[in-house]
Design an enzyme around this catalytic site. Structure first.
Site, PDB file in Angstrom:
ATOM      1  N   SER A 109      89.753  27.653  61.986  1.00  0.00           N
ATOM      2  CA  SER A 109      90.038  25.928  62.279  1.00  0.00           C
ATOM      3  C   SER A 109      90.962  25.565  63.278  1.00  0.00           C
ATOM      4  O   SER A 109      91.914  26.173  63.346  1.00  0.00           O
ATOM      5  CB  SER A 109      90.104  25.262  60.959  1.00  0.00           C
ATOM      6  OG  SER A 109      89.073  25.603  60.242  1.00  0.00           O
ATOM      7  N   GLU A 156      81.985  34.531  52.643  1.00  0.00           N
ATOM      8  CA  GLU A 156      82.815  33.490  52.007  1.00  0.00           C
ATOM      9  C   GLU A 156      82.038  32.544  50.948  1.00  0.00           C
ATOM     10  O   GLU A 156      82.233  31.971  50.018  1.00  0.00           O
ATOM     11  CB  GLU A 156      83.313  32.867  53.061  1.00  0.00           C
ATOM     12  CG  GLU A 156      84.526  31.802  52.434  1.00  0.00           C
ATOM     13  CD  GLU A 156      85.416  31.173  53.826  1.00  0.00           C
ATOM     14  OE1 GLU A 156      84.659  30.677  54.491  1.00  0.00           O
ATOM     15  OE2 GLU A 156      86.483  30.852  53.479  1.00  0.00           O
TER      16      GLU A 156
HETATM   17  C1  LIG Z   1      92.160  24.320  51.063  1.00  0.00           C
HETATM   18  C2  LIG Z   1      91.931  24.759  52.337  1.00  0.00           C
HETATM   19  C3  LIG Z   1      91.973  25.591  52.873  1.00  0.00           C
HETATM   20  C4  LIG Z   1      91.388  26.212  54.144  1.00  0.00           C
HETATM   21  N1  LIG Z   1      92.049  27.400  54.746  1.00  0.00           N
HETATM   22  C5  LIG Z   1      91.512  27.558  55.871  1.00  0.00           C
HETATM   23  C6  LIG Z   1      92.078  28.827  56.708  1.00  0.00           C
HETATM   24  O1  LIG Z   1      92.739  29.735  56.124  1.00  0.00           O
HETATM   25  N2  LIG Z   1      91.746  29.217  57.707  1.00  0.00           N
HETATM   26  C7  LIG Z   1      90.927  28.263  58.606  1.00  0.00           C
HETATM   27  O2  LIG Z   1      90.674  28.481  59.810  1.00  0.00           O
HETATM   28  N3  LIG Z   1      90.791  27.121  58.144  1.00  0.00           N
HETATM   29  C8  LIG Z   1      90.964  26.804  56.823  1.00  0.00           C
HETATM   30  N4  LIG Z   1      90.408  25.517  56.292  1.00  0.00           N
HETATM   31  C9  LIG Z   1      89.869  24.676  57.142  1.00  0.00           C
HETATM   32  C10 LIG Z   1      88.274  24.308  57.003  1.00  0.00           C
HETATM   33  O3  LIG Z   1      87.430  25.414  57.091  1.00  0.00           O
HETATM   34  C11 LIG Z   1      87.891  22.935  57.376  1.00  0.00           C
HETATM   35  O4  LIG Z   1      88.798  21.978  56.790  1.00  0.00           O
HETATM   36  C12 LIG Z   1      86.536  22.701  57.410  1.00  0.00           C
HETATM   37  O5  LIG Z   1      85.739  23.591  58.033  1.00  0.00           O
HETATM   38  C13 LIG Z   1      86.137  21.284  57.815  1.00  0.00           C
HETATM   39  O6  LIG Z   1      86.464  21.314  59.140  1.00  0.00           O
HETATM   40  P1  LIG Z   1      87.412  19.880  59.217  1.00  0.00           P
HETATM   41  O7  LIG Z   1      88.660  19.682  58.462  1.00  0.00           O
HETATM   42  O8  LIG Z   1      87.988  20.065  60.891  1.00  0.00           O
HETATM   43  O9  LIG Z   1      86.529  18.505  59.097  1.00  0.00           O
HETATM   44  P2  LIG Z   1      85.379  18.057  60.272  1.00  0.00           P
HETATM   45  O10 LIG Z   1      84.656  19.013  60.571  1.00  0.00           O
HETATM   46  O11 LIG Z   1      86.199  17.296  61.284  1.00  0.00           O
HETATM   47  O12 LIG Z   1      84.545  16.933  59.184  1.00  0.00           O
HETATM   48  C14 LIG Z   1      85.144  15.832  59.009  1.00  0.00           C
HETATM   49  C15 LIG Z   1      83.977  14.935  58.204  1.00  0.00           C
HETATM   50  O13 LIG Z   1      82.963  14.779  58.978  1.00  0.00           O
HETATM   51  C16 LIG Z   1      81.573  15.669  58.193  1.00  0.00           C
HETATM   52  N5  LIG Z   1      80.854  16.365  59.235  1.00  0.00           N
HETATM   53  C17 LIG Z   1      81.138  17.016  60.104  1.00  0.00           C
HETATM   54  N6  LIG Z   1      80.146  17.494  60.807  1.00  0.00           N
HETATM   55  C18 LIG Z   1      78.858  17.076  60.266  1.00  0.00           C
HETATM   56  C19 LIG Z   1      77.515  17.166  60.584  1.00  0.00           C
HETATM   57  N7  LIG Z   1      77.155  17.941  61.481  1.00  0.00           N
HETATM   58  N8  LIG Z   1      76.680  16.489  59.664  1.00  0.00           N
HETATM   59  C20 LIG Z   1      77.363  15.679  58.699  1.00  0.00           C
HETATM   60  N9  LIG Z   1      78.754  15.680  58.500  1.00  0.00           N
HETATM   61  C21 LIG Z   1      79.407  16.152  59.225  1.00  0.00           C
HETATM   62  C22 LIG Z   1      82.469  16.648  57.369  1.00  0.00           C
HETATM   63  O14 LIG Z   1      81.458  16.884  56.268  1.00  0.00           O
HETATM   64  C23 LIG Z   1      83.400  15.945  56.931  1.00  0.00           C
HETATM   65  O15 LIG Z   1      83.323  14.989  55.776  1.00  0.00           O
HETATM   66  C24 LIG Z   1      90.933  25.143  54.915  1.00  0.00           C
HETATM   67  C25 LIG Z   1      90.453  23.994  54.500  1.00  0.00           C
HETATM   68  C26 LIG Z   1      91.043  23.715  53.212  1.00  0.00           C
HETATM   69  C27 LIG Z   1      90.651  22.427  52.907  1.00  0.00           C
END
Ligand SMILES: Cc1cc2nc3c(=O)[nH]c(=O)nc-3n(C[C@H](O)[C@H](O)[C@H](O)COP(=O)(O)OP(=O)(O)OC[C@H]3O[C@@H](n4cnc5c(N)ncnc54)[C@H](O)[C@@H]3O)c2cc1C
Length: 391
Positions: free
Chosen positions: A128, A244
Site C-alpha cells: 500500500s 490472504e
Molecule cells: C490494520 C491494517 C494493516 C495493514 N497492513 C498492511 C501491510 O502490512 N502492508 C500493506 O501494504 N498494506 C497494509 N494495510 C493497508 C490496506 O491494504 C489498505 O488500507 C486497504 O487496501 C485499503 O486501501 P486504502 O486504505 O488506501 O483505502 P482506499 O482504497 O483509498 O479506500 C477508501 C474508501 O473507498 C472505498 N473504495 C475504494 N475503491 C472502491 C471501489 N472501486 N468501489 C467501492 N468502494 C471503493 C474503500 O472501500 C474505502 O471505504 C493495512 C491496513 C490496515 C487497516
C-alpha cells in the site's frame, strides 16, 4: 450431509488444543498493555510451533513442511484463535513462502525458505501507498535498473511490523509507460539496506507496533532479489492476495468473544436479576450466536473448495465481509452490555474481560479494511459471484 470431523481430525484437534494451551502465554490479566510484550510472546509461540513442526505444516516436505491438508490448517487456526494465540511472521509463513514456491527460483527458495520455516525471520508487506490501496495497481514507488541492482525511491504506508521486520516483500513500478498492471516488479528487500526509513504510525488504540510508514531513498536492491520476472510482479502479488483472503480466524474469535459476553451476562446482576434473563440481551445473544454458526459454515465452504483444488474467489470475499462485519456487531453489542466498563482497556482496575471489548471495538474497524475493504469484497461478489456488469 455429514458436517462432523473425521476421527483423525478430532485427534489432531485434541493434540493441537493441548499444545496451544501449553505453548501460548496470554497477556497478564489486567496488566498494562505492552506492545513489545505482544511481539515477544508471538515470537516465543512461533518458535514453539517450529519445534513441533506446526508453523509451516501446510508447506511441502521438501521446504520444511509436512503437506498438512486444508482441514488440519483450519483446525490449527481455530484452536489458535480460540486461545487468542498468534505467531509473528504471518507474512513469511502464509504469503512470501508460498509465493517463493510458485514464482521463486531454486536459489531463492534455498536462501529464504529455511529461515521462514525456522521462525528466524520476520517479513513485512510493502504494497500500500498513500494514494494506492484498493487500487493497488496504481502504485507509484519507483524502481530503476542500474547494473546488477534496481534503485528504489518512494513511499509505502500501513506497513505492519515494519519496525521489527528483517525483510520486506515490495511492489515497485519498473515501467511507468506500460499499462498499470504490467509495469510492476516484486522485490524481496533486506530492511537493513541503507536508504530505508521506518516511521511508526500510532493507531487509534494508541499503539504503534502494528503500523509504519516506510520510505525509500536510493535503496539498492539486487536483481537476484526479484520474485518472478521484471514488470510481471502483479501476478505474483495476486497469488499473495489469494492466500490472504482464505482466513477462518474471524469466526473463532467471534465465538470466543460471544461466549465471554454470555458468561459475563450470566455472572452479572442488573436490577436484582442476572443480565442474561433480560429478553433483549437473550435475543441479541441468540442472533449473534446464529450468525457465528453461519460464518463458520461459510468458512468451511471455502476450505471444502480448496480441498478440491478450487481457488476460492467470491466465496472467500463472502467470508471476509460476513466474518469481519460480524466481529464489529459483536464488539458493538459488547460495549453496550458492559456499560461504562466496556470502554476500559486492560490495565484499569474496573475493566471487564481484560479490556478485550474496548480493544476489539477499535481494532475490528481495521478488519473491514485490511486484506481488501468490504466494498471491494462486495464488488467481487457482485461481478464474479453474481455475474453483474462492472461499472
Ligand atoms: C490494520 C491494517 C494493516 C495493514 N497492513 C498492511 C501491510 O502490512 N502492508 C500493506 O501494504 N498494506 C497494509 N494495510 C493497508 C490496506 O491494504 C489498505 O488500507 C486497504 O487496501 C485499503 O486501501 P486504502 O486504505 O488506501 O483505502 P482506499 O482504497 O483509498 O479506500 C477508501 C474508501 O473507498 C472505498 N473504495 C475504494 N475503491 C472502491 C471501489 N472501486 N468501489 C467501492 N468502494 C471503493 C474503500 O472501500 C474505502 O471505504 C493495512 C491496513 C490496515 C487497516
Amino acid at each position: 450431509m455429514d458436517f462432523d470431523f473425521s476421527p483423525q481430525d478430532k485427534a489432531f484437534r485434541a493434540e493441537v488444543r493441548a499444545f496451544v494451551k501449553d505453548a501460548w502465554q496470554p497477556p497478564a490479566d489486567n496488566g498494562p498493555e505492552d506492545e513489545m510484550d505482544v511481539v515477544l510472546r508471538r515470537k516465543d509461540f512461533e518458535k514453539k510451533m517450529v519445534a513441533r513442526g506446526y508453523l509451516t505444516m501446510h508447506w511441502p516436505e521438501e521446504y520444511g513442511g509436512r503437506n498438512a491438508g486444508r482441514m488440519q490448517q483450519v483446525i490449527m487456526r481455530e484452536e489458535m484463535a480460540a486461545a487468542g494465540a498468534m505467531y509473528l511472521d504471518g507474512q513469511g509463513v502464509n504469503m512470501v513462502g508460498p509465493n517463493l514456491m510458485i514464482h521463486g527460483t531454486e536459489e531463492q527458495r534455498q536462501r529464504f525458505l529455511p529461515d521462514i520455516a525456522n521462525g528466524d525471520v520476520v517479513w513485512c508487506q510493502g504494497f500500500s501507498e498513500p494514494n494506492s490501496g484498493s487500487d493497488l495497481a496504481s502504485l507509484q514507488c519507483r524502481a530503476v535498473a542500474d547494473g546488477d541492482d534496481f534503485v528504489v525511491n518512494g513511499q509505502k504506508v500501513w506497513t505492519s511490523y515494519a519496525r521489527y521486520a528483517d525483510w520486506m516483500h515490495l511492489l515497485s513500478r519498473t515501467d511507468p509507460e506500460a499499462p498499470k498492471h504490467k509495469g510492476i516488479t516484486y522485490f524481496l528487500v533486506d530492511m537493513k539496506t541503507p536508504g530505508i526509513s521506518v516511521t511508526p504510525i500510532v493507531n487509534m488504540m494508541n499503539e504503534s507496533a502494528g503500523f509504519a510508514e516506510t520510505t525509500f531513498e536510493d535503496v539498492r536492491v539486487p536483481r537476484a532479489n526479484i520474485l518472478g520476472e521484471v514488470d510481471r510482479g502483479w501476478y505474483a502479488a495476486a497469488t499473495t492476495l489469494d492466500f490472504e483472503r482464505s482466513s477462518i480466524g474471524f469466526t473463532t474469535q467471534s465465538r470466543r468473544t460471544l461466549e465471554q459476553l454470555a458468561r459475563h451476562a450470566s455472572d452479572t446482576e442488573y436490577r436484582g436479576r442476572p443480565l442474561i434473563e433480560d429478553p433483549v440481551v437473550r435475543d441479541e445473544l441468540a442472533d449473534l450466536f446464529t450468525a457465528v454458526e453461519v460464518a463458520g459454515l461459510l468458512s468451511y465452504r471455502v476450505t471444502w473448495l480448496q480441498e478440491r483444488g478450487v481457488v476460492p474467489n467470491h466465496e472467500a470475499s463472502m467470508v471476509k465481509v460476513f466474518g469481519t462485519e460480524l466481529r464489529q456487531r459483536i464488539s458493538n453489542f459488547g460495549v453496550k452490555l458492559l456499560g461504562l466498563a466496556g470502554q476500559l482497556r486492560n490495565g484499569s482496575a474496573h475493566a471487564r474481560m481484560s479490556g478485550a471489548i474496548a480493544r476489539d471495538y477499535m481494532w475490528t474497524m481495521a478488519e473491514t479494511v485490511y486484506g481488501g475493504t468490504s466494498e471491494i469484497q462486495r464488488n467481487i461478489m457482485a461481478t464474479r459471484g453474481l455475474g453483474l456488469p462492472r461499472s
